[in-house]
Design a protein around this motif. Sequence first.
Motif, mmCIF file in Angstrom:
data_model
loop_
_atom_site.group_PDB
_atom_site.id
_atom_site.type_symbol
_atom_site.label_atom_id
_atom_site.label_comp_id
_atom_site.label_asym_id
_atom_site.label_seq_id
_atom_site.Cartn_x
_atom_site.Cartn_y
_atom_site.Cartn_z
ATOM 1 N N LEU A 99 26.699 13.472 10.935
ATOM 2 C CA LEU A 99 25.950 14.515 11.627
ATOM 3 C C LEU A 99 24.535 14.019 11.896
ATOM 4 N N VAL A 100 24.099 14.149 13.148
ATOM 5 C CA VAL A 100 22.735 13.800 13.543
ATOM 6 C C VAL A 100 22.147 15.036 14.221
ATOM 7 N N THR A 101 21.007 15.500 13.728
ATOM 8 C CA THR A 101 20.395 16.708 14.271
ATOM 9 C C THR A 101 18.917 16.495 14.592
ATOM 10 N N CYS A 102 18.435 17.311 15.515
ATOM 11 C CA CYS A 102 17.008 17.360 15.814
ATOM 12 C C CYS A 102 16.710 18.798 16.238
ATOM 13 N N VAL A 103 16.192 19.590 15.311
ATOM 14 C CA VAL A 103 15.994 21.021 15.521
ATOM 15 C C VAL A 103 14.582 21.264 16.080
ATOM 16 N N HIS A 104 14.513 21.588 17.352
ATOM 17 C CA HIS A 104 13.241 21.865 18.029
ATOM 18 C C HIS A 104 12.228 20.726 17.891
ATOM 19 N N GLY A 105 12.728 19.494 17.773
ATOM 20 C CA GLY A 105 11.827 18.353 17.649
ATOM 21 C C GLY A 105 11.601 17.594 18.937
ATOM 22 N N LEU A 106 12.585 17.589 19.826
ATOM 23 C CA LEU A 106 12.446 16.845 21.074
ATOM 24 C C LEU A 106 11.324 17.382 21.949
ATOM 25 N N HIS A 107 10.907 18.623 21.706
ATOM 26 C CA HIS A 107 9.807 19.199 22.476
ATOM 27 C C HIS A 107 8.527 18.368 22.345
ATOM 28 N N TYR A 108 8.407 17.601 21.259
ATOM 29 C CA TYR A 108 7.175 16.871 20.949
ATOM 30 C C TYR A 108 7.318 15.361 21.117
ATOM 31 N N ILE A 109 8.460 14.925 21.622
ATOM 32 C CA ILE A 109 8.728 13.501 21.790
ATOM 33 C C ILE A 109 8.333 13.058 23.192
ATOM 34 N N GLY A 110 7.823 11.835 23.313
ATOM 35 C CA GLY A 110 7.482 11.298 24.619
ATOM 36 C C GLY A 110 8.731 10.891 25.383
ATOM 37 N N ASP A 111 9.341 9.812 24.981
ATOM 38 C CA ASP A 111 10.545 9.328 25.667
ATOM 39 C C ASP A 111 11.770 10.063 25.128
ATOM 40 N N LYS A 112 11.955 11.283 25.594
ATOM 41 C CA LYS A 112 13.050 12.131 25.130
ATOM 42 C C LYS A 112 14.413 11.546 25.460
ATOM 43 N N MET A 158 20.496 9.074 19.583
ATOM 44 C CA MET A 158 21.218 10.034 18.754
ATOM 45 C C MET A 158 22.701 10.067 19.096
ATOM 46 N N ALA A 159 23.002 10.005 20.388
ATOM 47 C CA ALA A 159 24.403 10.051 20.827
ATOM 48 C C ALA A 159 25.183 8.826 20.358
ATOM 49 N N ARG A 160 24.486 7.708 20.126
ATOM 50 C CA ARG A 160 25.153 6.476 19.667
ATOM 51 C C ARG A 160 25.298 6.414 18.158
ATOM 52 N N TRP A 161 24.495 7.171 17.424
ATOM 53 C CA TRP A 161 24.422 7.011 15.975
ATOM 54 C C TRP A 161 25.546 7.677 15.199
ATOM 55 N N THR A 162 26.411 8.424 15.849
ATOM 56 C CA THR A 162 27.441 9.147 15.118
ATOM 57 C C THR A 162 28.655 8.264 14.833
ATOM 58 N N THR A 163 29.379 8.614 13.767
ATOM 59 C CA THR A 163 30.648 7.978 13.477
ATOM 60 C C THR A 163 31.670 8.421 14.535
ATOM 61 N N PRO A 164 32.841 7.781 14.578
ATOM 62 C CA PRO A 164 33.858 8.201 15.563
ATOM 63 C C PRO A 164 34.248 9.668 15.448
ATOM 64 N N THR A 165 34.164 10.232 14.253
ATOM 65 C CA THR A 165 34.503 11.651 14.063
ATOM 66 C C THR A 165 33.262 12.509 13.826
ATOM 67 N N GLY A 166 32.092 11.921 14.012
ATOM 68 C CA GLY A 166 30.845 12.641 13.774
ATOM 69 C C GLY A 166 30.373 13.389 15.009
ATOM 70 N N SER A 167 29.185 13.983 14.910
ATOM 71 C CA SER A 167 28.635 14.752 16.025
ATOM 72 C C SER A 167 27.120 14.759 15.964
ATOM 73 N N GLY A 174 31.518 12.581 18.347
ATOM 74 C CA GLY A 174 31.774 11.158 18.483
ATOM 75 C C GLY A 174 30.669 10.451 19.220
ATOM 76 N N PRO A 175 30.560 9.134 19.107
ATOM 77 C CA PRO A 175 29.502 8.422 19.822
ATOM 78 C C PRO A 175 29.691 8.516 21.331
ATOM 79 N N ARG A 176 28.596 8.711 22.030
ATOM 80 C CA ARG A 176 28.600 8.804 23.489
ATOM 81 C C ARG A 176 27.568 7.840 24.048
#
Length: 237
Positions: free
Chosen positions: A127-140, A147-156, A200-202
């Motif tokens: 599980l990879v999460t970012c709760v209301h954090g991307l609002h403050y990131i430059g290169d979103k 984040m989409a790459r960091w998950t296991t094959p059955t992760g999200s 899954g990874p995307r």
Amino acid sequence: MPSNSVPRLLDDATLELSSVVANNAMNRRRGLSGVNSYERDLGFDPYAHLADRLNDGSAVTWIDLCCGSGRAMLEAEDRFEREFPDADVTLVGIDLVDHFHAPARTSRLRLIAASVAEWRPDGPADLVTCVHGLHYIGDKLALLSAMARWTTPTGSFAAHFDPQSIRHGDGSSAARRVMAEFRRAGVDYDRRRHRVSAGGPRTLSFPAAYLGADDTAGPGYTGQPAVASYYDWRASE
């Protein structure tokens, strides 16, 4: 014609010194469950999601970017310690500001003060999460792609995201380009919850070069000051 006048754009190092980014209070008190919680904002219970995997005998890893005070991760650490004392659990919380609610009590949890733009995990996560954090990131878009790459094959992964915060170099909205890439990659966007997610990874491939960020963009959909991110969509096409 541009929809907005283009402000002075900040690079990531300068942006992270901004009071909008370094001192934001968006995730300082949010807990794991309850009224002001990850469960409510994400639309699912992260602890229950991971506990289901432990019941199957699997090891689990949860990475939470922009974790704020880390309260949700600390509460997860406590619950896993009580309910799954012998399970293989790894919890990692990363935030730019070292204002964690408390130190980790076990080796299962790491609370790390670092730039999420530069931090990289040791391995994939369930599980990879970012709760209301991307609002403050430059290169979103770069962080979403990571984040989409960091998950296991059955992760999200799941993160709050405002497509309107992505701009062309002239200041006009690039939201349609972002949404088109989400559809191509099989990534879901919940407009009501302002949440992007996938199982899954995307591979997200945005044909855009990051130009910089505007910390004077004003309030986002949360009502709090947010950061607009500018891209040259022609440079990589």
